[in-house]
Scaffold this motif. Structure first.
Motif, short mmCIF file in Angstrom:
data_model
loop_
_atom_site.label_atom_id
_atom_site.label_comp_id
_atom_site.label_asym_id
_atom_site.label_seq_id
_atom_site.Cartn_x
_atom_site.Cartn_y
_atom_site.Cartn_z
N VAL A 48 94.51 -45.32 12.59
CA VAL A 48 93.32 -45.11 13.05
C VAL A 48 93.34 -44.45 14.88
O VAL A 48 92.68 -43.90 15.25
CB VAL A 48 92.39 -46.72 13.28
N GLU A 49 94.49 -45.11 15.58
CA GLU A 49 94.76 -44.65 16.81
C GLU A 49 95.12 -43.27 16.67
O GLU A 49 94.78 -42.39 17.73
CB GLU A 49 95.57 -45.68 17.68
N ILE A 50 95.99 -42.77 15.93
CA ILE A 50 96.56 -41.47 15.84
C ILE A 50 95.38 -40.56 15.61
O ILE A 50 95.25 -39.75 16.19
CB ILE A 50 97.59 -41.30 14.78
N ARG A 51 94.35 -40.95 14.43
CA ARG A 51 93.23 -40.15 14.11
C ARG A 51 92.44 -39.86 15.43
O ARG A 51 91.79 -39.05 15.76
CB ARG A 51 92.44 -40.75 13.14
N ALA A 52 92.25 -41.10 16.09
CA ALA A 52 91.30 -40.98 17.36
C ALA A 52 91.95 -39.81 18.44
O ALA A 52 91.09 -38.92 18.73
CB ALA A 52 91.17 -42.00 18.07
N MET A 53 93.17 -39.95 18.58
CA MET A 53 93.86 -38.65 19.52
C MET A 53 93.85 -37.41 18.92
O MET A 53 93.63 -36.46 19.52
CB MET A 53 95.28 -39.04 19.72
N LEU A 54 94.06 -37.22 17.61
CA LEU A 54 94.17 -35.96 16.87
C LEU A 54 92.64 -35.22 16.98
O LEU A 54 92.47 -33.99 17.24
CB LEU A 54 94.64 -36.10 15.39
N GLU A 55 91.58 -36.19 16.63
CA GLU A 55 90.25 -35.75 16.67
C GLU A 55 89.91 -35.15 18.04
O GLU A 55 89.27 -34.06 18.40
CB GLU A 55 89.32 -36.74 16.22
#
Length: 60
Positions: A48-55
């Motif tokens: 979830v944290e990685i997805r937030a940064m990638l988005e």
């Protein structure tokens, strides 16, 4: 010099088996440029944290 700052965060709710991400982008004068928010099913906090940064990087 012009730059863009983005802040992002992800949250995992163990109670309802739900995850969400969101973030905001601002310019060098702290003016809001754009924001984003998304919801997902059950995921690990790391994903979830990685997805937030990638988005946040994808919408620059």
């Amino acid at each position: 010099m012009r730059w863009i700052e983005f802040n992002s965060d992800g949250v995992v709710s163990l109670y309802v088996q739900h995850t969400s991400i969101g973030g905001v982008q601002r310019d060098s004068n702290a003016n809001w440029l754009r924001g984003y928010a998304m919801s997902f099913g059950k995921e690990s906090i790391f994903k979830v944290e990685i997805r937030a940064m990638l988005e946040g990087l994808f919408i620059i």
